[in-house]
Write a protein that holds these residues in place. Sequence first.
Motif, PDB file in Angstrom:
ATOM      1  N   LYS A   6     -25.160 -60.670   0.879  1.00 61.30           N
ATOM      2  CA  LYS A   6     -24.338 -61.834   1.208  1.00 61.30           C
ATOM      3  C   LYS A   6     -24.300 -62.726  -0.023  1.00 61.30           C
ATOM      4  CE  LYS A   6     -26.537 -61.754   5.670  1.00 61.30           C
ATOM      5  NZ  LYS A   6     -27.515 -62.430   6.485  1.00 61.30           N
ATOM      6  N   CYS A   7     -23.436 -63.702   0.003  1.00 62.76           N
ATOM      7  CA  CYS A   7     -23.354 -64.651  -1.107  1.00 62.76           C
ATOM      8  C   CYS A   7     -24.116 -65.924  -0.725  1.00 62.76           C
ATOM      9  CB  CYS A   7     -21.904 -64.974  -1.435  1.00 62.76           C
ATOM     10  SG  CYS A   7     -21.733 -65.939  -2.929  1.00 62.76           S
ATOM     11  N   PHE A   8     -25.025 -66.317  -1.581  1.00 60.65           N
ATOM     12  CA  PHE A   8     -25.794 -67.540  -1.394  1.00 60.65           C
ATOM     13  C   PHE A   8     -25.477 -68.496  -2.527  1.00 60.65           C
ATOM     14  CE2 PHE A   8     -28.242 -64.400   0.901  1.00 60.65           C
ATOM     15  CZ  PHE A   8     -28.650 -65.080   2.030  1.00 60.65           C
ATOM     16  N   VAL A   9     -25.518 -69.789  -2.224  1.00 57.18           N
ATOM     17  CA  VAL A   9     -25.361 -70.817  -3.244  1.00 57.18           C
ATOM     18  C   VAL A   9     -26.719 -71.479  -3.418  1.00 57.18           C
ATOM     19  CG1 VAL A   9     -24.200 -72.942  -3.889  1.00 57.18           C
ATOM     20  CG2 VAL A   9     -22.955 -71.178  -2.644  1.00 57.18           C
ATOM     21  N   ILE A  21     -25.432 -72.415  -8.324  1.00 60.68           N
ATOM     22  CA  ILE A  21     -25.264 -71.070  -8.857  1.00 60.68           C
ATOM     23  C   ILE A  21     -25.027 -70.099  -7.700  1.00 60.68           C
ATOM     24  CG2 ILE A  21     -26.346 -69.253 -10.216  1.00 60.68           C
ATOM     25  CD1 ILE A  21     -28.153 -71.494 -11.379  1.00 60.68           C
ATOM     26  N   PRO A  22     -23.908 -69.371  -7.694  1.00 55.94           N
ATOM     27  CA  PRO A  22     -23.682 -68.357  -6.655  1.00 55.94           C
ATOM     28  C   PRO A  22     -24.495 -67.096  -6.971  1.00 55.94           C
ATOM     29  CG  PRO A  22     -21.790 -68.478  -8.091  1.00 55.94           C
ATOM     30  CD  PRO A  22     -22.744 -69.546  -8.540  1.00 55.94           C
ATOM     31  N   ALA A  28     -32.219 -65.127   1.590  1.00 58.42           N
ATOM     32  CA  ALA A  28     -32.467 -66.333   0.799  1.00 58.42           C
ATOM     33  C   ALA A  28     -33.674 -66.144  -0.118  1.00 58.42           C
ATOM     34  CB  ALA A  28     -32.682 -67.524   1.719  1.00 58.42           C
ATOM     35  N   ILE A  29     -34.651 -65.404   0.337  1.00 61.00           N
ATOM     36  CA  ILE A  29     -35.842 -65.152  -0.479  1.00 61.00           C
ATOM     37  C   ILE A  29     -35.480 -64.356  -1.725  1.00 61.00           C
ATOM     38  CG2 ILE A  29     -38.063 -63.962  -0.520  1.00 61.00           C
ATOM     39  CD1 ILE A  29     -38.244 -64.619   2.509  1.00 61.00           C
ATOM     40  N   VAL A  48     -31.244 -73.405  -0.944  1.00 62.84           N
ATOM     41  CA  VAL A  48     -30.559 -72.111  -0.906  1.00 62.84           C
ATOM     42  C   VAL A  48     -29.778 -72.075   0.395  1.00 62.84           C
ATOM     43  CG1 VAL A  48     -30.817 -69.609  -0.879  1.00 62.84           C
ATOM     44  CG2 VAL A  48     -32.407 -71.002  -2.202  1.00 62.84           C
ATOM     45  N   ARG A  49     -28.462 -71.907   0.280  1.00 68.12           N
ATOM     46  CA  ARG A  49     -27.611 -71.882   1.466  1.00 68.12           C
ATOM     47  C   ARG A  49     -26.709 -70.675   1.432  1.00 68.12           C
ATOM     48  NH1 ARG A  49     -25.891 -78.161   1.245  1.00 68.12           N
ATOM     49  NH2 ARG A  49     -27.944 -78.971   1.777  1.00 68.12           N
ATOM     50  N   GLU A  50     -26.460 -70.115   2.610  1.00 70.45           N
ATOM     51  CA  GLU A  50     -25.524 -68.992   2.718  1.00 70.45           C
ATOM     52  C   GLU A  50     -24.099 -69.519   2.674  1.00 70.45           C
ATOM     53  OE1 GLU A  50     -24.390 -65.355   5.733  1.00 70.45           O
ATOM     54  OE2 GLU A  50     -26.233 -66.484   6.059  1.00 70.45           O
TER      55      GLU A  50
END
Length: 52
Positions: A6-9, A21-22, A28-29, A48-50
């Motif tokens: 998945k993409c996390f910011v 930073i994407p 998240a870990i 850290v957010r999805e």
Amino acid sequence: MQCGAKCFVVEVEHNGEKKRIPVKARSAINARKTIRLKYEEAVKIISVREEK
């Protein structure tokens, strides 16, 4: 790219600046680990957010 990624910011503080930073990771870990490896633990990870 891994299966199930998945993409996390990740919001970090580096040299007194806040950056977003994407990162593509499974969790998240793993996103945190990727940032620490890239910046050699010289950054402070704020959040850290999805990305949805």
